[in-house]
Design an enzyme around this catalytic site. Sequence first.
Site, PDB file in Angstrom:
ATOM      1  N   ASP A  30       0.500   4.712   2.065  1.00  0.00           N
ATOM      2  CA  ASP A  30      -0.267   5.005   3.276  1.00  0.00           C
ATOM      3  C   ASP A  30      -1.448   5.937   3.005  1.00  0.00           C
ATOM      4  OD1 ASP A  30       1.338   3.532   5.070  1.00  0.00           O
ATOM      5  OD2 ASP A  30       2.806   5.152   5.126  1.00  0.00           O
ATOM      6  N   HIS A  45       0.836  -1.201   0.000  1.00  0.00           N
ATOM      7  CA  HIS A  45       0.000   0.000   0.000  1.00  0.00           C
ATOM      8  C   HIS A  45       0.869   1.247   0.000  1.00  0.00           C
ATOM      9  CE1 HIS A  45       1.023  -0.867   4.199  1.00  0.00           C
ATOM     10  NE2 HIS A  45       0.976   0.438   4.397  1.00  0.00           N
ATOM     11  N   ARG A  83       5.852   5.073  14.091  1.00  0.00           N
ATOM     12  CA  ARG A  83       5.706   5.733  12.782  1.00  0.00           C
ATOM     13  C   ARG A  83       5.146   7.132  12.951  1.00  0.00           C
ATOM     14  NH1 ARG A  83       1.629   3.808   8.158  1.00  0.00           N
ATOM     15  NH2 ARG A  83       0.477   5.718   8.609  1.00  0.00           N
ATOM     16  N   HIS A 132       4.691  -0.038   0.041  1.00  0.00           N
ATOM     17  CA  HIS A 132       5.495  -0.792   1.001  1.00  0.00           C
ATOM     18  C   HIS A 132       4.603  -1.775   1.736  1.00  0.00           C
ATOM     19  CE1 HIS A 132       3.805   2.566   3.314  1.00  0.00           C
ATOM     20  NE2 HIS A 132       3.752   1.721   4.322  1.00  0.00           N
TER      21      HIS A 132
END
Length: 278
Positions: free
Chosen positions: A103, A101, A269, A250
Amino acid sequence: MSYRHIEVSPLAGALGAEIGGVDVSRPLSPEVRGEVLDALHEHLVIFFRDQELDCAQHHAFASNFGPPIPHPFTKGLDEWPETIEIIRSPGEPYNWDSKFHSDLMFLEEPPMGASLYALEIPPYGGDTVFVNMYLAYETLSEGLKNALGGLQGINESGAPANYSTPGAMAGKNGEPMAASHPVVRTHPVTGRKSLFVSPGFTRRFEDMTDEESRPLIDFLCEHALRPEFTCRFRWSPRAIAVWDNRVSLHRAVPDFFGEVDKHRRVMHRVTIGGDRPV
Ligand code: SIN
């Protein structure tokens, strides 16, 4: 491109580079920041090893690339709402990041990037694989490139509950979201075109049915995931990555907490805000 203030070691032919000679826990000088941005634009995902960072320093480092933003469905840390803790533990379902995907493609303004910091790494496995979506576009036939030019992809979040894990990652209440974005987008800095579809989020093309859209979406995703368009990063504790979310896909590889391999992986993250794709 030549670099005078940082060391840049490509990780693969397609994308990815390890950066040396930078302590990202400290404010970056304008010269170093400029070269780090150049390296990101050249390599799409950059990695720095052995960085000692607390949450404030991670947030400050991520801010070099754009404004940190909260995740719509995953609760951030109490003091750092834009930082989410991604915990992968034995026995949990493979959701959230289990498909390639970009993000948050379902936002009207999807992130320009994200910074991922490794806190707890399994003794093996748990790599992250990245995909160069410029290459995915540039290697299509001219006929298909022309056909894709006018298409909009409908990108859906799916159920908000998929973005949390009971007992580990707290979720936020919310309704599923969707956004329509060009299937071919142009990078605001490099001016290059890239494919903007992903197996994780792209459901159909605007003004077409699922059935009409599916074969072409499947073809584009399969094409994009050719191994020669990817790089794979082997994490070490305190390594940190930054990726350009506009031109890459990723996913994590969940190969470390099966029946036998009962290990945990914990990452922080920070998501970095972006613009409406054009
Ligand atoms: C993500 O999908 O943002 C996280 C990837 C990873 O945990 O390697």
